[in-house]
Design an enzyme around this catalytic site. Structure first.
Site, PDB file in Angstrom:
ATOM      1  N   HIS A  67       0.491  -1.708  -0.080  1.00 18.98           N
ATOM      2  CA  HIS A  67      -0.083  -0.193   0.034  1.00 18.98           C
ATOM      3  C   HIS A  67       0.658   1.553  -0.271  1.00 18.98           C
ATOM      4  O   HIS A  67       1.961   1.196   0.228  1.00 18.98           O
ATOM      5  CB  HIS A  67      -0.556  -0.252   1.610  1.00 18.98           C
TER       6      HIS A  67
ATOM      7  N   CYS B 235       2.803  -4.812   7.029  1.00 20.68           N
ATOM      8  CA  CYS B 235       2.764  -4.297   5.061  1.00 20.68           C
ATOM      9  C   CYS B 235       3.969  -3.668   4.817  1.00 20.68           C
ATOM     10  O   CYS B 235       5.260  -4.160   5.204  1.00 20.68           O
ATOM     11  CB  CYS B 235       1.109  -3.637   5.384  1.00 20.68           C
TER      12      CYS B 235
END
Length: 112
Positions: free
Chosen positions: A71, A87
């Site tokens: 992301h 992440c």
């Protein structure tokens, strides 16, 4: 057209985009911190979301490992560090380019 794939190197803090065996682009990333490391393994892009908001920046590509994804970020100074909850963070302009290039099902390999 050769299939795309992504290889992530956590120790180098880099994401590489391939078409077939040809390297297309290399991007700087942030990865998980020591307490919440980015998990190594073979996954695939399971979902794609425009404008997820907040800490996820302008794009979210969820991995086949639930709760993990590639992301953007609202904190560009974090790129290049081991700082996330596992992440893979990218600059928003980089994640937008990657988002356009990969499809759901694109293989993702995460290694050291």
């Amino acid at each position: 057209m050769p299939a795309s794939s992504i290889v992530i190197y956590t120790s180098r803090r880099q994401l590489e985009l391939y078409e077939g065996n040809r390297l297309i682009k290399r991007y700087p990333i942030a990865v998980g911190k020591r307490a919440t490391p980015t998990p190594h393994g073979r996954y695939y892009i399971a979902s794609k979301t425009f404008h997820p908001g907040g800490v996820f920046g302008s794009r979210w590509m969820g991995l086949s490992l639930p709760s993990y994804g590639i992301h953007g970020t609202n904190n560009p100074s974090s790129i290049g560090q081991a700082i996330s909850k596992g992440c893979i963070r990218m600059h928003n302009h980089d994640v937008e380019a990657l988002f356009q290039h990969v499809a759901i099902g694109t293989p993702v390999t995460i290694q050291s």
